[in-house]
Structure formats: C-alpha cells, structure tokens
Design an enzyme around this catalytic site. Structure first.
Site, PDB file in Angstrom:
ATOM      1  N   CYS A 230       0.849  -1.196   0.000  1.00  0.00           N
ATOM      2  CA  CYS A 230       0.000   0.000   0.000  1.00  0.00           C
ATOM      3  C   CYS A 230       0.879   1.239   0.000  1.00  0.00           C
ATOM      4  CB  CYS A 230      -0.878  -0.055   1.253  1.00  0.00           C
ATOM      5  SG  CYS A 230      -1.803   1.446   1.613  1.00  0.00           S
ATOM      6  N   HIS A 231       0.321   2.343  -0.456  1.00  0.00           N
ATOM      7  CA  HIS A 231       1.118   3.580  -0.461  1.00  0.00           C
ATOM      8  C   HIS A 231       1.588   3.956   0.950  1.00  0.00           C
ATOM      9  CE1 HIS A 231       2.025   7.038  -3.257  1.00  0.00           C
ATOM     10  NE2 HIS A 231       2.598   7.362  -2.125  1.00  0.00           N
ATOM     11  N   THR A 232       0.828   3.549   1.961  1.00  0.00           N
ATOM     12  CA  THR A 232       1.223   3.882   3.338  1.00  0.00           C
ATOM     13  C   THR A 232       2.538   3.198   3.724  1.00  0.00           C
ATOM     14  OG1 THR A 232      -1.106   4.143   3.874  1.00  0.00           O
ATOM     15  CG2 THR A 232       0.408   3.972   5.739  1.00  0.00           C
TER      16      THR A 232
ATOM     17  N   HIS B 111       0.950  -4.199   5.907  1.00  0.00           N
ATOM     18  CA  HIS B 111      -0.265  -4.204   6.737  1.00  0.00           C
ATOM     19  C   HIS B 111      -1.469  -4.679   5.949  1.00  0.00           C
ATOM     20  CE1 HIS B 111      -0.194  -0.347   4.644  1.00  0.00           C
ATOM     21  NE2 HIS B 111      -1.503  -0.338   4.755  1.00  0.00           N
ATOM     22  N   GLU B 112      -1.228  -5.321   4.781  1.00  0.00           N
ATOM     23  CA  GLU B 112      -2.346  -5.696   3.908  1.00  0.00           C
ATOM     24  C   GLU B 112      -2.201  -7.184   3.556  1.00  0.00           C
ATOM     25  OE1 GLU B 112      -4.061  -2.748   0.728  1.00  0.00           O
ATOM     26  OE2 GLU B 112      -2.828  -4.185  -0.341  1.00  0.00           O
TER      27      GLU B 112
ATOM     28  N   CYS C   1     -11.765  -4.693  19.724  1.00  0.00           N
ATOM     29  CA  CYS C   1     -11.818  -5.481  20.965  1.00  0.00           C
ATOM     30  C   CYS C   1     -13.247  -5.675  21.445  1.00  0.00           C
ATOM     31  CB  CYS C   1     -10.989  -4.819  22.064  1.00  0.00           C
ATOM     32  SG  CYS C   1     -11.742  -3.318  22.754  1.00  0.00           S
TER      33      CYS C   1
ATOM     34  N   CYS D  82     -13.645  -1.562  24.477  1.00  0.00           N
ATOM     35  CA  CYS D  82     -13.141  -0.234  24.860  1.00  0.00           C
ATOM     36  C   CYS D  82     -14.205   0.828  24.569  1.00  0.00           C
ATOM     37  CB  CYS D  82     -11.836   0.091  24.120  1.00  0.00           C
ATOM     38  SG  CYS D  82     -12.028   0.445  22.365  1.00  0.00           S
TER      39      CYS D  82
ATOM     40  N   CYS E 256     -14.877   1.151  20.839  1.00  0.00           N
ATOM     41  CA  CYS E 256     -15.679   0.080  20.243  1.00  0.00           C
ATOM     42  C   CYS E 256     -17.141   0.187  20.676  1.00  0.00           C
ATOM     43  CB  CYS E 256     -15.137  -1.295  20.652  1.00  0.00           C
ATOM     44  SG  CYS E 256     -13.689  -1.785  19.689  1.00  0.00           S
TER      45      CYS E 256
ATOM     46  N   CYS F  32     -10.885   1.449  17.497  1.00  0.00           N
ATOM     47  CA  CYS F  32     -10.583   0.709  18.733  1.00  0.00           C
ATOM     48  C   CYS F  32      -9.210   1.139  19.252  1.00  0.00           C
ATOM     49  CB  CYS F  32     -10.566  -0.795  18.427  1.00  0.00           C
ATOM     50  SG  CYS F  32      -9.996  -1.816  19.795  1.00  0.00           S
TER      51      CYS F  32
ATOM     52  N   ARG G  49      -3.744   0.331  20.451  1.00  0.00           N
ATOM     53  CA  ARG G  49      -3.233   1.378  19.553  1.00  0.00           C
ATOM     54  C   ARG G  49      -1.907   1.985  20.039  1.00  0.00           C
ATOM     55  NH1 ARG G  49      -0.963   3.928  16.716  1.00  0.00           N
ATOM     56  NH2 ARG G  49      -1.580   5.409  15.087  1.00  0.00           N
TER      57      ARG G  49
ATOM     58  N   CYS H  48      -6.517  -3.745   3.597  1.00  0.00           N
ATOM     59  CA  CYS H  48      -6.427  -2.276   3.621  1.00  0.00           C
ATOM     60  C   CYS H  48      -7.211  -1.653   2.464  1.00  0.00           C
ATOM     61  CB  CYS H  48      -4.991  -1.763   3.629  1.00  0.00           C
ATOM     62  SG  CYS H  48      -4.958   0.055   3.762  1.00  0.00           S
TER      63      CYS H  48
ATOM     64  N   ARG I 123      -2.204  -2.264  -7.702  1.00  0.00           N
ATOM     65  CA  ARG I 123      -1.736  -2.982  -6.520  1.00  0.00           C
ATOM     66  C   ARG I 123      -0.781  -4.085  -6.937  1.00  0.00           C
ATOM     67  NH1 ARG I 123      -2.426   0.251  -2.806  1.00  0.00           N
ATOM     68  NH2 ARG I 123      -3.418  -0.347  -0.863  1.00  0.00           N
TER      69      ARG I 123
HETATM   70  P1  NAD Z   1      -1.540   5.172  -5.070  1.00  0.00           P
HETATM   71  O1  NAD Z   1      -0.156   5.626  -5.222  1.00  0.00           O
HETATM   72  O2  NAD Z   1      -1.942   3.833  -5.563  1.00  0.00           O
HETATM   73  O3  NAD Z   1      -2.546   6.224  -5.730  1.00  0.00           O
HETATM   74  C1  NAD Z   1      -2.413   7.614  -5.661  1.00  0.00           C
HETATM   75  C2  NAD Z   1      -3.007   8.227  -6.936  1.00  0.00           C
HETATM   76  O4  NAD Z   1      -3.010   9.648  -6.792  1.00  0.00           O
HETATM   77  C3  NAD Z   1      -2.196   7.891  -8.191  1.00  0.00           C
HETATM   78  O5  NAD Z   1      -3.057   7.411  -9.213  1.00  0.00           O
HETATM   79  C4  NAD Z   1      -1.590   9.251  -8.581  1.00  0.00           C
HETATM   80  O6  NAD Z   1      -1.414   9.397  -9.976  1.00  0.00           O
HETATM   81  C5  NAD Z   1      -2.624  10.206  -8.037  1.00  0.00           C
HETATM   82  N1  NAD Z   1      -2.117  11.562  -7.787  1.00  0.00           N
HETATM   83  C6  NAD Z   1      -0.923  11.917  -7.248  1.00  0.00           C
HETATM   84  N2  NAD Z   1      -0.842  13.260  -7.146  1.00  0.00           N
HETATM   85  C7  NAD Z   1      -2.000  13.755  -7.640  1.00  0.00           C
HETATM   86  C8  NAD Z   1      -2.508  15.080  -7.794  1.00  0.00           C
HETATM   87  N3  NAD Z   1      -1.817  16.158  -7.420  1.00  0.00           N
HETATM   88  N4  NAD Z   1      -3.737  15.232  -8.338  1.00  0.00           N
HETATM   89  C9  NAD Z   1      -4.454  14.142  -8.734  1.00  0.00           C
HETATM   90  N5  NAD Z   1      -4.012  12.864  -8.612  1.00  0.00           N
HETATM   91  C10 NAD Z   1      -2.809  12.681  -8.060  1.00  0.00           C
HETATM   92  O7  NAD Z   1      -1.848   5.264  -3.497  1.00  0.00           O
HETATM   93  P2  NAD Z   1      -2.974   4.476  -2.677  1.00  0.00           P
HETATM   94  O8  NAD Z   1      -2.455   3.171  -2.206  1.00  0.00           O
HETATM   95  O9  NAD Z   1      -4.248   4.553  -3.445  1.00  0.00           O
HETATM   96  O10 NAD Z   1      -3.071   5.418  -1.376  1.00  0.00           O
HETATM   97  C11 NAD Z   1      -3.597   6.725  -1.495  1.00  0.00           C
HETATM   98  C12 NAD Z   1      -3.472   7.477  -0.172  1.00  0.00           C
HETATM   99  O11 NAD Z   1      -4.337   6.875   0.809  1.00  0.00           O
HETATM  100  C13 NAD Z   1      -2.061   7.423   0.440  1.00  0.00           C
HETATM  101  O12 NAD Z   1      -1.828   8.670   1.087  1.00  0.00           O
HETATM  102  C14 NAD Z   1      -2.184   6.328   1.490  1.00  0.00           C
HETATM  103  O13 NAD Z   1      -1.218   6.486   2.499  1.00  0.00           O
HETATM  104  C15 NAD Z   1      -3.587   6.600   1.996  1.00  0.00           C
HETATM  105  N6  NAD Z   1      -4.286   5.507   2.672  1.00  0.00           N
HETATM  106  C16 NAD Z   1      -5.078   5.847   3.731  1.00  0.00           C
HETATM  107  C17 NAD Z   1      -5.839   4.892   4.361  1.00  0.00           C
HETATM  108  C18 NAD Z   1      -6.737   5.257   5.496  1.00  0.00           C
HETATM  109  O14 NAD Z   1      -7.186   4.360   6.217  1.00  0.00           O
HETATM  110  N7  NAD Z   1      -7.038   6.527   5.701  1.00  0.00           N
HETATM  111  C19 NAD Z   1      -5.746   3.551   3.940  1.00  0.00           C
HETATM  112  C20 NAD Z   1      -4.926   3.239   2.857  1.00  0.00           C
HETATM  113  C21 NAD Z   1      -4.201   4.228   2.223  1.00  0.00           C
HETATM  114  N1  AHE Z   2       1.333   7.262  11.430  1.00  0.00           N
HETATM  115  C1  AHE Z   2       0.808   8.383  10.681  1.00  0.00           C
HETATM  116  C2  AHE Z   2      -0.643   8.229  10.336  1.00  0.00           C
HETATM  117  C3  AHE Z   2      -0.872   7.089   9.395  1.00  0.00           C
HETATM  118  C4  AHE Z   2      -2.354   6.875   9.282  1.00  0.00           C
HETATM  119  O1  AHE Z   2      -3.154   7.818   9.373  1.00  0.00           O
HETATM  120  N2  AHE Z   2      -2.717   5.642   9.069  1.00  0.00           N
HETATM  121  C5  AHE Z   2      -4.108   5.288   8.826  1.00  0.00           C
HETATM  122  C6  AHE Z   2      -4.118   4.032   8.070  1.00  0.00           C
HETATM  123  S1  AHE Z   2      -3.279   4.151   6.524  1.00  0.00           S
HETATM  124  C7  AHE Z   2      -3.424   2.578   5.934  1.00  0.00           C
HETATM  125  O2  AHE Z   2      -2.819   2.470   4.738  1.00  0.00           O
HETATM  126  C8  AHE Z   2      -4.853   5.024  10.138  1.00  0.00           C
HETATM  127  O3  AHE Z   2      -5.420   3.981  10.382  1.00  0.00           O
HETATM  128  N3  AHE Z   2      -4.908   6.013  10.966  1.00  0.00           N
HETATM  129  C9  AHE Z   2      -5.536   5.913  12.263  1.00  0.00           C
HETATM  130  C10 AHE Z   2      -4.561   5.466  13.299  1.00  0.00           C
HETATM  131  O4  AHE Z   2      -4.977   5.210  14.433  1.00  0.00           O
HETATM  132  O5  AHE Z   2      -3.366   5.374  12.984  1.00  0.00           O
HETATM  133  C11 AHE Z   2       1.018   9.697  11.406  1.00  0.00           C
HETATM  134  O6  AHE Z   2       0.766  10.726  10.784  1.00  0.00           O
HETATM  135  O7  AHE Z   2       1.468   9.642  12.563  1.00  0.00           O
HETATM  136 ZN    ZN Z   3      -2.815   0.724   3.575  1.00  0.00          ZN
END
Ligand code: NAD
Ligand code: AHE
Ligand code: ZN
Length: 369
Positions: free
Chosen positions: A40-42, A62-63, A92, A95, A98, A106, A110, A169, A364
């Site tokens: 994943c991008h994360t 994480h995936e 859990c 908490c 939850c 949860c 964490r 994920c 992916r």
């Molecule tokens: P990815 O790299 O597969 O996709 C990102 C997309 O954004 C690409 O297609 C890229 O071309 C596009 N992009 C980049 N800059 C851009 C811009 N300025 N304007 C328009 N498009 C643009 O990444 P991903 O795996 O899809 O993850 C995306 C984001 O979500 C990451 O920041 C990741 O860390 C985050 N994420 C968050 C959670 C969550 O639970 N909140 C879960 C998973 C991933």
């Molecule tokens: N550690 C980072 C934050 C990263 C983050 O926000 N992670 C998401 C999941 S990304 C999955 O690809 C998340 O679950 N956030 C809630 C949590 O409890 O972490 C930072 O900025 O410190």
């Molecule tokens: Zn992820």
C-alpha cells in the site's frame, strides 16, 4: 522460529530480504503464516521517513491474509487452521471506542502498536540477535508474524489469499469510506481525487450504492480506462484544466458534489476536495495520509456555508465484524478485486513493487509467500 521477511533497516533505504527470528505467541497473541500481502502507499510513506510514527528497524506491511498456526494462552476466538486477515485497526468490542456507535478506532492496542511492539511492550521479531519492530500491528512482509487476537478477522476458507489480502487495507478503506463513513445515498454526486489502489475502490463502492455521477481526478492519464471500468462517469486531469480546479469541478457537477474523497495524501488537493463540495451539505472525506509538518487550510467561509471536512481510517470498518462481509462481497461478485491487482511477485522482488507504485505503473502489487 525462522521466517523469511523484508526488513526496513532505515528510512529511505531499500528493503533487505533475509531470515528473521520470530518468537511464539504470548498471552492473547496469535502466530499467523502470511500467504500473501499487498503493498500500500502507506508502506511507502513510512519507508520514506515522512511518517512521524515511523520507527526502524521494522518489518513493514499491513495488507495481508494467512493462516493461524499457533495461539497463545487465553485466545478463544481463533484456532490453528483458521484463515485470517490482519487488522491495523483492531476491534476489541470492549473499549470506549468500540462501544461508541460513531467510530471504528478501537484503542485497545493502539498505543503499543504505534511504538512497534506487542501489548506487553516487547517485539516478537529479532534479526542478528537484536529486536526488530512490528508495523501497524501487522508486519505482513514476514512469512510468519504475531498479532494480538483482537487484531485478526476470521474469514471464510474458500477466499483466495492473493485477493483477500487487499481487503486488509485498500478494498475496505475505499469501499468502506463510501458505505460506512460517508453512508452515501443512491443518486448522489461524488468526486474522487486520486485513482490508485484506494481511489478505484472508492469508485467501485460508489457504483455499488448507485451514485448518479462519479467524477475521477488524476494527473496520470493511464488511470482513466480502469476508473471507467469500475464506474467513473467523468474523468478530469488537473493538468488539462486552466484556472481554478475547484471552480471547474463545481461546474462539472452542477453546483458541487455531495461527497468528495481525497485518496492521495496531498494537502493542496485536500483543499480543492473540500471546496468542490456542494454549498450547504457537501462532505469531503480525507483518506490520504500526509507527512509530518503538513497542514490543511481553507477559508472558514467554506465551512460556515455548510461544507464539512471528515476523515476515515480503514474506511470506518470495524474489522472483525465488517471484514468477513467485504470478503463475501468479493466472493459473491459484488466487488472486483482481480482487475486491481496488476502485479504479483515473490518476496525477493518486493522492492520492485515500490518502484512500480512510484512510477504509476501498478494499481496494486501482491507478494505471495
Ligand atoms: P496510489 O499511489 O496507488 O494512488 C495515488 C493516486 O493519486 C495515483 O493514481 C496518482 O497518480 C494520483 N495523484 C498523485 N498526485 C495527484 C494530484 N496532485 N492530483 C491528482 N491525482 C494525483 O496510493 P494508494 O495506495 O491509493 O493510497 C492513497 C493514499 O491513501 C495514500 O496517502 C495512502 O497512504 C492513503 N491511505 C489511507 C488509508 C486510510 O485508512 N485513511 C488507507 C490506505 C491508504
Ligand atoms: N502514522 C501516521 C498516520 C498514518 C495513518 O493515518 N494511518 C491510517 C491508516 S493508513 C493505511 O494504509 C490510520 O489507520 N490512521 C488511524 C490510526 O490510528 O493510525 C502519522 O501521521 O502519525
Ligand atoms: Zn494501507
């Protein structure tokens, strides 16, 4: 025991593939044989050094999906042989979080998870006799890993690991952001910023609930065809828009979107996503993760006039409860995972998965052990 793993020794460096030592599960813990893991991008975000919580040396990932091999004392909900998906958002069911109807966050494990250790404060991994940290409570870049019982969702045995891992994920985050966080209604108008591994899952979630207009925004023109296949109705490449992007999107959507989703992690785009929401009721949901020091901004007037900013982690899914039903959605053909997994490889090639992601060539990549 020994386990093949990809080690992140330092931020900014390539992963090293080698054998690590994994000790058995302690009370309330479970050892899992990981069969497949997505990248994943994360993972790339943390490896880059931008993650304020990133700590090294660690085993990222994480995936994943795999099989329970051993359970520690007191574990009651899982047994050897069960098929599972690791959860970076535990559940859990006890908490305050939850028990609150408005969150999936949860907090039971964490704090220790954020420090890269198990709930008793120690790591189960070591390399050359020195401790190595866990990551997001999962560390799926190791063939064998240990997790708290509350961080595992039991899934049906006929789900293929190489597809189910993505539910750990990307799939749940994207589809969940639509159905659990936004609770988007049929006939809604939505804009999805970033059509990668997360954004395309938001798109298929929107299609599934019957959204009327689904606008996709990406600077990579190669994303248009896949996004259309998954339900996008309009494509916008910001590089081809002259002037104000938010204004243009408000026009395309006939007044702004009911829901926008930022799936990039770019704070400038987060502002555009908020400002392209419909006046009075539009909600912008932040999924993308941004690095230390990054902040979002807008004119307060944008919020005063009824737009709201929200965020979602793991799509608002309660892992042990909701992940099995997302697996059912895949097995019943209601969501498409197969076409989003563009690359598969062995662990020895995991660094290529990061290169493909950075080059915009993969949606992916999945590593099979
Ligand atoms: P990815 O790299 O597969 O996709 C990102 C997309 O954004 C690409 O297609 C890229 O071309 C596009 N992009 C980049 N800059 C851009 C811009 N300025 N304007 C328009 N498009 C643009 O990444 P991903 O795996 O899809 O993850 C995306 C984001 O979500 C990451 O920041 C990741 O860390 C985050 N994420 C968050 C959670 C969550 O639970 N909140 C879960 C998973 C991933
Ligand atoms: N550690 C980072 C934050 C990263 C983050 O926000 N992670 C998401 C999941 S990304 C999955 O690809 C998340 O679950 N956030 C809630 C949590 O409890 O972490 C930072 O900025 O410190
Ligand atoms: Zn992820």
């Amino acid at each position: 025991m020994k386990s093949r793993a990809a080690l992140a020794i330092k931020a900014g460096e390539k992963l090293i593939i080698d054998e690590v030592d994994v000790s058995g599960p302690k009370d309330g813990e479970v050892m899992v044989e990981i069969k497949a893991t997505g990248i994943c991008h994360t993972d790339a975000f943390t490896l880059s050094g931008d993650d304020p919580e990133g700590a090294f040396p660690a085993i990222l990932g994480h995936e994943g999906a795999g099989i329970v091999r051993e359970v520690g004392k007191g574990v009651t909900s899982l047994k050897p042989g069960d098929h599972v998906i690791p959860l970076y958002t535990a559940e859990c069911r006890e908490c305050d979080y939850c028990l609150h109807p408005k969150t999936n966050l949860c907090q039971s494990v964490r704090e220790t998870q954020g420090r890269g250790v198990m709930p008793n404060g120690t790591s189960r991994f070591s390399y050359n006799g020195k401790p190595v940290l866990h990551y997001m409570g999962c560390s799926t870049f190791s063939n064998y890993t240990v997790l708290p019982e509350v961080s595992l969702a039991k899934i049906r045995k006929d789900a293929p690991f190489d597809k189910a891992c993505y539910i750990g994920c990307g799939v749940t985050t994207g589809v969940g952001a639509v159905i659990y966080t936004a609770k988007a209604e049929p006939d809604c108008v939505a804009i999805v910023f970033g059509l990668g591994g997360i954004g395309l899952n938001v798109i298929q979630g929107l299609k599934m609930i019957g959204a009327k207009q689904i606008v996709g925004v990406d600077i990579n023109p190669a994303r248009e065809a896949t996004a259309r296949q998954f339900g996008m109705t309009h494509f916008v490449n910001p590089n081809n828009v002259k002037g104000d992007l938010a204004g243009y999107l408000v026009e395309v959507t006939g007044g702004g979107a009911d829901y926008t989703f930022e799936c990039i992690g770019n704070t400038d785009v987060m502002r555009v996503a908020l400002e392209s929401c419909h006046k009075g009721w539009g909600e912008s949901i932040i999924i993308g993760v941004a690095g230390a020091g990054k902040e979002i901004s807008t004119r307060p007037f944008q919020l005063v006039t009824g737009r709201s900013w929200r965020g979602t982690a793991f799509g608002g899914a309660r892992g042990r409860t909701d992940v099995p039903s997302i697996v059912d959605m895949y097995m019943d053909g209601r969501i498409n995972i197969d076409d989003l997994i563009t690359h598969k490889m062995g662990l020895e090639d995991i660094n290529k998965a990061f290169d493909l992601m950075h080059a915009g060539e993969s949606i992916r990549s999945v590593v099979e052990f």
